[in-house]
Design an enzyme around this catalytic site. Structure first.
Site, PDB file in Angstrom:
ATOM      1  N   LYS A  90     -11.757   7.023  -2.117  1.00  0.00           N
ATOM      2  CA  LYS A  90     -11.266   7.298  -3.466  1.00  0.00           C
ATOM      3  C   LYS A  90     -12.380   7.939  -4.291  1.00  0.00           C
ATOM      4  CE  LYS A  90      -9.085   4.948  -7.429  1.00  0.00           C
ATOM      5  NZ  LYS A  90      -8.628   3.637  -7.969  1.00  0.00           N
ATOM      6  N   SER A 165      -3.553   3.669  -9.216  1.00  0.00           N
ATOM      7  CA  SER A 165      -4.330   4.883  -9.439  1.00  0.00           C
ATOM      8  C   SER A 165      -4.848   5.528  -8.150  1.00  0.00           C
ATOM      9  CB  SER A 165      -5.538   4.572 -10.335  1.00  0.00           C
ATOM     10  OG  SER A 165      -6.419   3.641  -9.705  1.00  0.00           O
ATOM     11  N   SER A 189      -3.672  -1.043  -8.097  1.00  0.00           N
ATOM     12  CA  SER A 189      -3.901   0.368  -7.779  1.00  0.00           C
ATOM     13  C   SER A 189      -4.037   0.683  -6.302  1.00  0.00           C
ATOM     14  CB  SER A 189      -5.137   0.883  -8.522  1.00  0.00           C
ATOM     15  OG  SER A 189      -4.857   1.037  -9.893  1.00  0.00           O
TER      16      SER A 189
END
Length: 484
Positions: A90, A165, A189
């Site tokens: 990420k 996210s 997330s």
């Protein structure tokens, strides 16, 4: 990665891309495939599916060079659990030599000089960085939309959101671009994109995985974790990141003798009808497989307490957490610069709730009550539920709805009411409030062919036990085939 002419997969490429973490590591270790050929096949998948917006950055030359080094190391007799296996990261994680944007245009050229601790653990375990996944700006959002780098799209249907996210991570694992991806989970997330994209998403007990070098939201709630296509692969990554090589002592493969609890009053009264139907069918499957499934009630005010505590902690801790991260990691920006560059909706939310002069700023009294009273009560209710039922895991639908259509994220219909995207995290928030480990598994598809997730939550600190139970549940439910 630069956009290029769409490539066409070959059967050999697809076969390589279908390998999970453990299978790829074993094949590379045995010399059945090379790390370079595996990385090349994954790069071809990435080129073919560039339209999914799963990545912000892929340094192809660095990836292939790392793969070639892994092949040389293996030829010299080196061993490591992830040797030669690419893992996506990420873009909230700092990565040495690879730009780390945190989803912000203001950090488009920031190249850190060191890795976050979790990335370093992956490298120490022999893994290599495939690329940096797309994410919502500053990890603030549940749908996968990024103003600068684009919407991460659901590989089951590109008209639908990926979840957020950590949307790019869920997309890249589901689309067979990578076998695993590191993500972050503050209120859901990892688990939300795992549910929407039909993969496994594991959030460890808060603080169990290292968080240093990862852009934060809340020091109380933030957790690093992983996406993979099987629970076994999550177990392998968990061993590597925690540097805990304790052998797998769990030899059970079925659910006989396992007690699972579910709380319909807290988790089923505000979910879409097809999610409830799929969950109830899952309960039947688990009972038929020998599990003892019992009902528990966490209290009428459980959900409202969890939501109140979590959001008050979440927004109050953001500014201090971000400023500390910038300072400790020499990030070339300031909090004010980040705020000024946020997309309009997020900027308005920060102006209202994060800035100390905002009309919704959380007072010391409200914040301390959330930490010391409300959060502790949620922890107590969970502990009482596990103790009172003897359950090894609490099960629930990960999200109250399947992935919404892009552009319809704030028009989610539940109980006859139109709600905004925050409702997506209603079921994942309580475990975040209590810091419990949670893992989302696919439990089927909606009427539109979109994945529906099943979350398992375990007692605090009992991560490995939860993973072993999840593996046995997965054996009953199965996994989803590649969507594309």
């Amino acid at each position: 990665m630069q956009e290029r002419t769409k490539a066409t997969s070959t059967p050999k490429t697809d076969a390589l891309a279908s390998l999970g973490v453990a299978a790829a590591a074993q094949a590379i270790r045995k010399g059945e495939i090379s790390s370079e050929s595996y990385a090349s096949a994954l790069l071809q998948r990435a080129r073919e599916h560039v339209d999914l917006n799963a990545f912000i950055t892929i340094d192809e030359n660095a990836l292939l060079e790392a793969a070639r080094k892994a092949d040389k190391a293996i030829a010299s007799g080196a061993t490591a659990p992830l040797l030669g296996v690419p893992v996506a990261i990420k873009d909230s994680y700092l990565t040495e030599g690879i730009r780390s944007t945190i989803g912000l245009s203001t950090l488009d050229r920031f190249v850190p000089e060191h890795d976050s601790d979790a990335v370093q653990a992956i490298k120490d375990g022999g893994g290599i960085v495939f690329g940096k996944n797309n994410l919502v700006e500053m990890s603030f959002g549940l749908t996968g939309h990024n103003e600068t780098y684009g919407q991460a799209k659901n590989p089951h249907n590109v008209d639908y959101v990926s979840g957020g996210s950590s949307g790019g991570g869920g997309v890249s694992v589901a689309a067979r671009i990578v076998p695993a991806a590191l993500g972050g989970d503050t209120i859901g997330s990892i688990r939300v994109p795992a549910s929407f994209c039909g993969v496994v998403g594991f959030k460890p007990t808060t603080g169990r995985w290292p968080r240093s070098g990862v852009a934060p939201i809340s020091h109380t709630l933030d957790t690093t974790g992983v996406f993979a296509r099987s629970v076994d692969d999550c177990i392998l990554i968990d061993r590597v990141v925690t540097r805990d090589e304790t052998p797998d002592a769990n030899g059970h493969s079925d659910l006989k003798g396992v007690t699972l609890a579910y709380a319909p009053h807290q988790y089923l009264e505000m979910v879409a009808s097809e999610v409830a139907a799929r969950f109830n069918e899952t309960l039947r499957q688990l009972r038929d497989a020998g599990a003892n499934v019992v009902e528990v009630d966490l209290g009428q005010d459980f959900s409202s307490r969890a939501l109140s505590a979590t959001w008050n902690i979440f927004f109050r801790e953001t500014r201090a957490a971000v400023e500390k991260f910038i300072r400790q990691n020499n990030v070339p920006t300031t909090f004010d610069d980040i705020f000024d560059g946020l997309k309009p909706g997020l900027k308005n939310a920060w102006a209202h709730l994060v800035l100390s002069n905002g009309p919704g700023y959380i007072s010391d009294e409200v914040y301390n009550t959330a930490l010391s009273d409300e959060r502790r009560e949620i922890e107590r209710r969970y502990a009482q539920a596990f103790r009172g039922t003897g359950a090894e895991a609490l099960i629930l639908p990960t999200t109250p709805v399947p992935a919404p259509m892009i552009g319809q994220e704030d028009k989610i219909l539940l109980g006859g009411q139109e709600m905004n995207q925050l409702v997506i995290a209603n079921n994942t928030i309580p475990a975040s409030a209590a810091g419990l480990p949670g893992i989302s598994l696919p439990m089927g598809l909606s009427n539109k062919g979109l994945p529906i997730g099943l979350e398992l939550e375990g007692p605090f600190g009992r991560d490995r036990a939860l993973l072993y139970i999840a593996r046995r549940v997965e054996a009953v439910l199965g996994t989803l085939p590649a969507p594309i």
